[in-house]
Design a protein around this motif. Sequence first.
Motif, PDB file in Angstrom:
ATOM      1  N   TRP A  84       0.755  -1.188  -0.006  1.00  0.00           N
ATOM      2  CA  TRP A  84      -0.203   0.075  -0.039  1.00  0.00           C
ATOM      3  C   TRP A  84       0.863   1.389  -0.043  1.00  0.00           C
ATOM      4  CZ3 TRP A  84      -3.461   3.175  -1.283  1.00  0.00           C
ATOM      5  CH2 TRP A  84      -3.966   4.329  -0.376  1.00  0.00           C
ATOM      6  N   PRO A  85       1.734   1.408   0.795  1.00  0.00           N
ATOM      7  CA  PRO A  85       2.599   2.626   0.726  1.00  0.00           C
ATOM      8  C   PRO A  85       3.073   2.935  -0.743  1.00  0.00           C
ATOM      9  CG  PRO A  85       3.412   1.412   2.636  1.00  0.00           C
ATOM     10  CD  PRO A  85       2.379   0.423   1.946  1.00  0.00           C
ATOM     11  N   ALA A  86       3.640   1.858  -1.312  1.00  0.00           N
ATOM     12  CA  ALA A  86       4.068   2.262  -2.856  1.00  0.00           C
ATOM     13  C   ALA A  86       3.063   2.614  -3.794  1.00  0.00           C
ATOM     14  CB  ALA A  86       4.813   0.877  -3.045  1.00  0.00           C
ATOM     15  N   CYS A  87       1.873   1.802  -3.552  1.00  0.00           N
ATOM     16  CA  CYS A  87       0.668   2.178  -4.256  1.00  0.00           C
ATOM     17  C   CYS A  87       0.497   3.771  -4.031  1.00  0.00           C
ATOM     18  CB  CYS A  87      -0.474   1.316  -4.057  1.00  0.00           C
ATOM     19  SG  CYS A  87      -0.245  -0.341  -4.449  1.00  0.00           S
ATOM     20  N   ARG A  88       0.287   4.052  -2.885  1.00  0.00           N
ATOM     21  CA  ARG A  88      -0.319   5.609  -2.741  1.00  0.00           C
ATOM     22  C   ARG A  88       0.742   6.268  -3.158  1.00  0.00           C
ATOM     23  NH1 ARG A  88      -1.388   7.367   3.594  1.00  0.00           N
ATOM     24  NH2 ARG A  88       1.106   7.099   3.478  1.00  0.00           N
ATOM     25  N   GLU A  89       2.274   6.285  -2.924  1.00  0.00           N
ATOM     26  CA  GLU A  89       3.156   6.897  -3.482  1.00  0.00           C
ATOM     27  C   GLU A  89       3.513   7.078  -4.754  1.00  0.00           C
ATOM     28  OE1 GLU A  89       8.060   7.454  -3.393  1.00  0.00           O
ATOM     29  OE2 GLU A  89       7.134   6.335  -1.734  1.00  0.00           O
ATOM     30  N   ARG A  90       3.212   6.041  -5.691  1.00  0.00           N
ATOM     31  CA  ARG A  90       3.506   5.929  -7.130  1.00  0.00           C
ATOM     32  C   ARG A  90       2.113   6.292  -7.928  1.00  0.00           C
ATOM     33  NH1 ARG A  90       6.421   0.231  -7.920  1.00  0.00           N
ATOM     34  NH2 ARG A  90       5.881   0.734 -10.104  1.00  0.00           N
ATOM     35  N   GLY A  91       0.779   6.203  -7.019  1.00  0.00           N
ATOM     36  CA  GLY A  91      -0.229   6.369  -7.782  1.00  0.00           C
ATOM     37  C   GLY A  91      -0.663   5.150  -8.647  1.00  0.00           C
ATOM     38  N   THR A  92      -0.831   3.848  -7.992  1.00  0.00           N
ATOM     39  CA  THR A  92      -0.978   2.656  -8.805  1.00  0.00           C
ATOM     40  C   THR A  92      -2.200   1.756  -7.925  1.00  0.00           C
ATOM     41  OG1 THR A  92       0.786   1.398  -7.411  1.00  0.00           O
ATOM     42  CG2 THR A  92       1.391   2.641  -9.764  1.00  0.00           C
ATOM     43  N   VAL A  93      -2.588   0.606  -8.414  1.00  0.00           N
ATOM     44  CA  VAL A  93      -3.072  -0.389  -7.784  1.00  0.00           C
ATOM     45  C   VAL A  93      -2.253  -1.481  -8.162  1.00  0.00           C
ATOM     46  CG1 VAL A  93      -5.457   0.595  -7.585  1.00  0.00           C
ATOM     47  CG2 VAL A  93      -4.804  -0.941  -9.446  1.00  0.00           C
ATOM     48  N   ALA A  94      -2.165  -2.557  -7.228  1.00  0.00           N
ATOM     49  CA  ALA A  94      -1.362  -3.677  -7.232  1.00  0.00           C
ATOM     50  C   ALA A  94      -1.957  -5.040  -6.841  1.00  0.00           C
ATOM     51  CB  ALA A  94      -0.113  -3.443  -6.601  1.00  0.00           C
ATOM     52  N   THR A  95      -1.319  -6.236  -7.334  1.00  0.00           N
ATOM     53  CA  THR A  95      -1.425  -7.408  -6.683  1.00  0.00           C
ATOM     54  C   THR A  95      -0.221  -8.252  -7.184  1.00  0.00           C
ATOM     55  OG1 THR A  95      -2.997  -9.269  -6.481  1.00  0.00           O
ATOM     56  CG2 THR A  95      -2.541  -8.656  -8.721  1.00  0.00           C
ATOM     57  N   MET A  96      -0.051  -9.424  -6.680  1.00  0.00           N
ATOM     58  CA  MET A  96       0.962 -10.237  -6.838  1.00  0.00           C
ATOM     59  C   MET A  96       0.831 -11.556  -6.909  1.00  0.00           C
ATOM     60  SD  MET A  96       0.297  -8.951  -3.673  1.00  0.00           S
ATOM     61  CE  MET A  96       0.991  -7.490  -3.636  1.00  0.00           C
ATOM     62  N   ASN A  97       1.755 -12.222  -7.463  1.00  0.00           N
ATOM     63  CA  ASN A  97       1.981 -13.537  -7.632  1.00  0.00           C
ATOM     64  C   ASN A  97       3.050 -14.172  -7.221  1.00  0.00           C
ATOM     65  OD1 ASN A  97      -0.785 -14.793  -8.404  1.00  0.00           O
ATOM     66  ND2 ASN A  97      -0.034 -14.171 -10.647  1.00  0.00           N
ATOM     67  N   ALA A  98       3.153 -15.302  -6.349  1.00  0.00           N
ATOM     68  CA  ALA A  98       4.455 -16.206  -6.013  1.00  0.00           C
ATOM     69  C   ALA A  98       5.047 -16.250  -7.716  1.00  0.00           C
ATOM     70  CB  ALA A  98       4.202 -17.322  -5.362  1.00  0.00           C
ATOM     71  N   ILE A  99       6.392 -16.238  -7.621  1.00  0.00           N
ATOM     72  CA  ILE A  99       7.174 -16.279  -8.764  1.00  0.00           C
ATOM     73  C   ILE A  99       6.800 -17.932  -9.557  1.00  0.00           C
ATOM     74  CG2 ILE A  99       9.467 -17.013  -9.635  1.00  0.00           C
ATOM     75  CD1 ILE A  99      10.470 -14.682  -8.210  1.00  0.00           C
ATOM     76  N   ASP A 100       6.523 -18.837  -8.631  1.00  0.00           N
ATOM     77  CA  ASP A 100       6.336 -20.304  -9.413  1.00  0.00           C
ATOM     78  C   ASP A 100       4.838 -20.198  -9.839  1.00  0.00           C
ATOM     79  OD1 ASP A 100       5.230 -20.127  -6.705  1.00  0.00           O
ATOM     80  OD2 ASP A 100       5.229 -22.354  -6.596  1.00  0.00           O
ATOM     81  N   ALA A 101       3.856 -19.336  -9.476  1.00  0.00           N
ATOM     82  CA  ALA A 101       2.586 -19.010  -9.951  1.00  0.00           C
ATOM     83  C   ALA A 101       2.502 -18.174 -11.180  1.00  0.00           C
ATOM     84  CB  ALA A 101       1.750 -18.974  -8.740  1.00  0.00           C
ATOM     85  N   GLN A 102       3.322 -17.270 -11.177  1.00  0.00           N
ATOM     86  CA  GLN A 102       3.336 -16.236 -12.274  1.00  0.00           C
ATOM     87  C   GLN A 102       3.263 -17.080 -13.554  1.00  0.00           C
ATOM     88  OE1 GLN A 102       2.375 -13.332 -11.891  1.00  0.00           O
ATOM     89  NE2 GLN A 102       2.941 -12.477 -13.963  1.00  0.00           N
ATOM     90  N   LYS A 103       4.174 -18.179 -13.792  1.00  0.00           N
ATOM     91  CA  LYS A 103       4.125 -18.650 -15.177  1.00  0.00           C
ATOM     92  C   LYS A 103       2.759 -19.189 -15.407  1.00  0.00           C
ATOM     93  CE  LYS A 103       6.142 -22.988 -13.254  1.00  0.00           C
ATOM     94  NZ  LYS A 103       7.182 -23.812 -13.094  1.00  0.00           N
ATOM     95  N   TYR A 104       2.141 -19.648 -14.829  1.00  0.00           N
ATOM     96  CA  TYR A 104       0.696 -20.211 -15.004  1.00  0.00           C
ATOM     97  C   TYR A 104      -0.164 -19.189 -15.275  1.00  0.00           C
ATOM     98  CZ  TYR A 104       2.385 -24.652 -12.784  1.00  0.00           C
ATOM     99  OH  TYR A 104       3.255 -25.948 -12.646  1.00  0.00           O
ATOM    100  N   TRP A 105       0.074 -17.880 -14.751  1.00  0.00           N
ATOM    101  CA  TRP A 105      -1.005 -16.936 -15.028  1.00  0.00           C
ATOM    102  C   TRP A 105      -0.770 -16.406 -16.567  1.00  0.00           C
ATOM    103  CZ3 TRP A 105      -0.048 -11.671 -16.167  1.00  0.00           C
ATOM    104  CH2 TRP A 105      -1.233 -11.126 -16.507  1.00  0.00           C
ATOM    105  N   GLU A 106       0.686 -16.326 -16.798  1.00  0.00           N
ATOM    106  CA  GLU A 106       1.293 -15.695 -17.759  1.00  0.00           C
ATOM    107  C   GLU A 106       0.821 -16.670 -19.100  1.00  0.00           C
ATOM    108  OE1 GLU A 106       5.330 -15.149 -17.479  1.00  0.00           O
ATOM    109  OE2 GLU A 106       5.281 -13.346 -16.355  1.00  0.00           O
TER     110      GLU A 106
END
Length: 341
Positions: free
Chosen positions: A15-37
């Motif tokens: 959240w601090p990074a989102c507020r400072e940068r003006g973004t919304v965000a979510t994340m995946n574990a690295i081993d899960a990201q490949k399945y999403w991609e």
Amino acid sequence: MKVYVANFGRQNYEWPACRERGTVATMNAIDAQKYWEANDREGYVATRMAKDTTAAGKKPTKATASRWFNLMTTVAETVGDIWVHKDGDELWWTTSRSDAPTFESKKEPIERGRDVVICHKFCEPWSNRSKKGVPLRWNELHPKAKDFLSTEATLQSLSPLYRDYTLALIAGDDLSQWHDTPLWQNRSETTKKGYAPIKYGSQADKIAYQRASELFEEADAAERMARTAVATTNSANGQTVERVVKKKDLGFPSAAALQDYIMELMGSQEYFCELTNLPLELDEVNGDPAMFASLDRIDSNGHYAPGNLQVVCRFANFWKGASENAEFRRLIEALRSSVNI
């Protein structure tokens, strides 16, 4: 336009990074990201069920893991949507932009410390004031608004009714058309009684105790009287259907064991209905009975036993009836797709 209520990482670490940068965000574990991609939902769900846990420390159900798969797509593709975030006594909001998302690697700065890929989507600068300049303070919100303007999950898309209210709140418009309705007035009256969506373990424990007690009390009565019938009326043909629960149908040695199991289920489901992904609610006076948490058998012909239970909204349990679980899920997905929710 959709309105999302969101958190940004476990313990809101992003959240601090989102507020400072003006973004919304979510994340995946690295081993899960490949399945999403690769748009491999089945692979993603299988690995998350095997390797990940919910915020409650429970293994996710299939529906929960599938919901996680959708999160990065939602964040990466959001344009022109309103995003809302509660930070202490402040309510913040922003509007997502059409800029392309960024994907960054990071080690989570919390205890579990996963290596993750974070998707940041650019938005307008975050604001904690209405468009008329009035501070948006949590303790000044209507109790009913507090029910849906915070979430323990990563994000939640608001229904049209709550979306319109939130847009009016952000615009600084008059909110009396909502506040003056019986439902909202009743919510104000029941604030001290603890009615709320199920968001925390203590609330889930209360529901688990109630549901376990109900089943075992019913089974005890069946043993004493040999046959206890719970009559329900079929509105289509007026027939009376009898349902009998006996202790031999319960795959648990005690109500306490069943209570613990229901707690595990709700934690695994992140307190969402397993069939509809709607938030589960406590059954309190002046609550919404259709949304109350209900214990459902996945296979209606099976017993109340481990592996055959899920917690759902009461209306979903009623609608499903004795239908096949997979078929009911298919129909829910068809309905969701048809109205774009």
